[in-house]
Design a protein around this motif. Structure first.
Motif, PDB file in Angstrom:
ATOM      1  N   VAL A  57       0.854  -1.180   0.000  1.00 49.18           N
ATOM      2  CA  VAL A  57       0.000   0.000   0.000  1.00 49.18           C
ATOM      3  C   VAL A  57       0.893   1.235   0.000  1.00 49.18           C
ATOM      4  N   ARG A  58       0.436   2.261  -0.679  1.00 48.09           N
ATOM      5  CA  ARG A  58       1.190   3.517  -0.667  1.00 48.09           C
ATOM      6  C   ARG A  58       1.291   4.044   0.755  1.00 48.09           C
ATOM      7  N   GLY A  76      10.656   3.637  -2.610  1.00 44.76           N
ATOM      8  CA  GLY A  76      10.444   3.917  -4.030  1.00 44.76           C
ATOM      9  C   GLY A  76       9.651   2.856  -4.770  1.00 44.76           C
ATOM     10  N   TYR A  77       8.827   2.116  -4.083  1.00 45.69           N
ATOM     11  CA  TYR A  77       8.086   0.988  -4.679  1.00 45.69           C
ATOM     12  C   TYR A  77       7.103   1.434  -5.762  1.00 45.69           C
ATOM     13  N   CYS A 121       6.389   8.862  -7.514  1.00 49.59           N
ATOM     14  CA  CYS A 121       7.298   7.971  -6.787  1.00 49.59           C
ATOM     15  C   CYS A 121       6.969   8.052  -5.298  1.00 49.59           C
ATOM     16  N   GLU A 122       6.813   6.896  -4.689  1.00 53.80           N
ATOM     17  CA  GLU A 122       6.452   6.863  -3.274  1.00 53.80           C
ATOM     18  C   GLU A 122       6.843   5.520  -2.685  1.00 53.80           C
ATOM     19  N   ASP A 123       7.139   5.529  -1.402  1.00 50.85           N
ATOM     20  CA  ASP A 123       7.430   4.284  -0.699  1.00 50.85           C
ATOM     21  C   ASP A 123       6.165   3.455  -0.593  1.00 50.85           C
ATOM     22  N   GLY A 124       6.355   2.148  -0.555  1.00 48.67           N
ATOM     23  CA  GLY A 124       5.260   1.227  -0.304  1.00 48.67           C
ATOM     24  C   GLY A 124       5.450   0.580   1.052  1.00 48.67           C
ATOM     25  N   ILE A 125       4.361   0.205   1.644  1.00 51.42           N
ATOM     26  CA  ILE A 125       4.410  -0.536   2.895  1.00 51.42           C
ATOM     27  C   ILE A 125       3.877  -1.931   2.603  1.00 51.42           C
TER      28      ILE A 125
END
Length: 160
Positions: A102-103, A126-127, A132-136
């Motif tokens: 998830v974002r 950077g997923y 561009c955003e981190d993913g969890i």
């Protein structure tokens, strides 16, 4: 609310829903894979599809590929009902893990997943792209009897 697989005749409208949710995958291509499972949610049998859940089934794991709700009907329980269906399916198939990404900025989705017992497994820098955003990565663990187990190890999300 009705949750079931979609009818073939609904695929064009379902593809439109995928795109309305900001996703860019070809639904027919995804469904050509033997491991793909797809459920849709609607208010009644005659009503149009309002939400969908696309999952990969591999061994004793299920990986949520995408979950989306028509923007104008969000926060009405469609995603929650789809997750109930997924977890019921997982229990009936002796699934051990349900995984998803998830974002990091999607607080409502993270809260929804946490309400089901999903734990924070890891941060994926950077997923996502556009933007561009981190993913969890989140994980739900089920016992052999189908009970949801508390996460053994959960990371603490660093400040953004």
């Amino acid at each position: 609310m009705l949750v079931a697989p979609p009818q073939q005749s609904e695929f064009p409208r379902l593809q439109e829903l995928v795109e309305a949710c900001g996703l860019s995958f070809d639904l027919r291509e995804e469904l050509s894979l033997a491991m793909t499972r797809l459920w849709v949610a609607r208010p009644s049998a005659e009503a149009p599809i309002e939400a969908f859940l696309l999952v990969y089934a591999a061994a004793d794991e299920r990986h949520v590929v995408a979950i989306g709700t028509r923007p104008e009907v969000r926060r009405r329980g469609y995603a929650r009902r789809l997750l109930v269906e997924l977890i019921d399916h997982a229990r009936s198939q002796a699934v051990r893990l349900v995984l998803l990404e998830v974002r990091r900025s999607n607080g409502p989705a993270i809260a929804l997943y946490r309400s089901f017992g999903f734990g924070l497994a890891r941060l994926r820098s950077g997923y996502y792209s556009n933007p561009c955003e981190d993913g969890i990565e989140m994980m739900l663990t089920l016992s052999p009897s189908g009970q949801i187990l508390a996460p053994e190890h959960e990371f603490t999300l660093p400040e953004a």
